[in-house]
Scaffold this active site. Sequence first.
Site, PDB file in Angstrom:
ATOM      1  N   ARG A 101       0.711  -1.279  -0.073  1.00 29.90           N
ATOM      2  CA  ARG A 101       0.139  -0.031   0.043  1.00 29.90           C
ATOM      3  C   ARG A 101       0.805   1.163   0.042  1.00 29.90           C
ATOM      4  O   ARG A 101       0.443   2.339  -0.787  1.00 29.90           O
ATOM      5  CB  ARG A 101      -0.827  -0.110   1.203  1.00 29.90           C
ATOM      6  N   HIS A 347      -5.329  -4.235   4.391  1.00 29.32           N
ATOM      7  CA  HIS A 347      -5.204  -3.199   3.340  1.00 29.32           C
ATOM      8  C   HIS A 347      -3.923  -2.803   3.420  1.00 29.32           C
ATOM      9  O   HIS A 347      -3.436  -2.331   2.239  1.00 29.32           O
ATOM     10  CB  HIS A 347      -6.077  -2.005   3.944  1.00 29.32           C
ATOM     11  N   CYS A 348      -3.076  -2.499   4.237  1.00 31.19           N
ATOM     12  CA  CYS A 348      -1.804  -2.193   4.024  1.00 31.19           C
ATOM     13  C   CYS A 348      -0.614  -2.992   3.249  1.00 31.19           C
ATOM     14  O   CYS A 348       0.262  -2.553   2.835  1.00 31.19           O
ATOM     15  CB  CYS A 348      -0.916  -2.152   5.763  1.00 31.19           C
ATOM     16  N   THR A 349      -1.286  -4.142   3.131  1.00 38.91           N
ATOM     17  CA  THR A 349      -0.487  -5.022   2.244  1.00 38.91           C
ATOM     18  C   THR A 349      -0.912  -5.108   0.822  1.00 38.91           C
ATOM     19  O   THR A 349      -0.142  -5.655  -0.347  1.00 38.91           O
ATOM     20  CB  THR A 349      -0.577  -6.455   2.727  1.00 38.91           C
TER      21      THR A 349
END
Length: 361
Positions: A101, A347-349
């Site tokens: 992300r 979501h960060c990945t």
Amino acid sequence: MVTEAMRGFAMPAEWTRHDAVWTAWPYADEQWGEGLAAPQRALMEMCRAIVDMDAGGQPRGERVELLVRHADDEHAARALLGNAALGVRFHHWAYGDVWLRDTSAIFLQARGAGGIEQLAARFRFDGWGGKYVMPGDAEVSAAVAQASGYEAVQFDFVLEGGAVEVDGVGNIMTTRQCLLDGGRNHRGLGMPLGEAALNARLCYALGGDNVIWLGDGLLNDHTDGHIDTIARFVAPGVVACMEPADDDPNRDALRAIIAALRVATDTHGRKLEVLTVPSPGAVRDAAGALLPASYMNFYVANTVVVMPTYESRHDDAAVAAIGAMFKTRRVVALPCKPVVIGGGGFHCTTQQQPSISESRP
């Protein structure tokens, strides 16, 4: 080079259709305090959900572009993916960690005479204000841009994808803690960038007209208040955030976020519609340290919403609430605590690559 031709390009909302999503295989032992096996399983389960195999054994979701270092990593990932590997394309690259992300290019679109045009936007990356500098991370955005086949454009300031949220109609959300209070844009530019300068840069780079600034994020957040852990657009002008549950250590910050959103206005001067879900409360690692666990760190894929859970008594209520916000998609709730131990969530990945053939949900 960014030129006048950039005007008209904008970052699409996450619920528009994707051709693919970029993510990575976790491998760095020192970044995962409770071992690699659990986060590897969790993230490959995320990939399985995104690929979304149908009853006939064919992918119906979106393609996963998965970074691995070498053939051994690919073999291990395939073993966990099972038949969902049919919907995964593997890239043998050098990279630091899984937080694409923030390290990937961000895709922008414009509608031209020949249909939808796409660019891969690259920003300066400095290891989250110099705190987590890993070899290979600064080069990921260029590699993603090249592999995607889209022209790359370079911007002159530090920006991570998790620091911004867009609704596709001109509204951008971010936090002062991340972009103004930290060290990201204080070095190498001669002077710190203030709110007015960042407003202009964000609107130009992401194709927005209106920046909504929130304050502080969650305690112990490695990213210094990334927006994707505290507030998310779920439709144009509609934003979701968390109501503090139980004796949540983040209660003051969460209440301040709700209050700020309820007085914020969109690009047309209208009040936002604010929806709330319960927070997970205090989620801790094996040593008792508070983790920046958030239900807002969901990923909106073509056919599903991948939703984080934390063995909290509020998991079911939060999943139901998010499901009500995305009625055309199936919510897949997956244990995310092993991922948050490494510093982020689902979501960060991920970084989506929007479709140029269809922009509808």
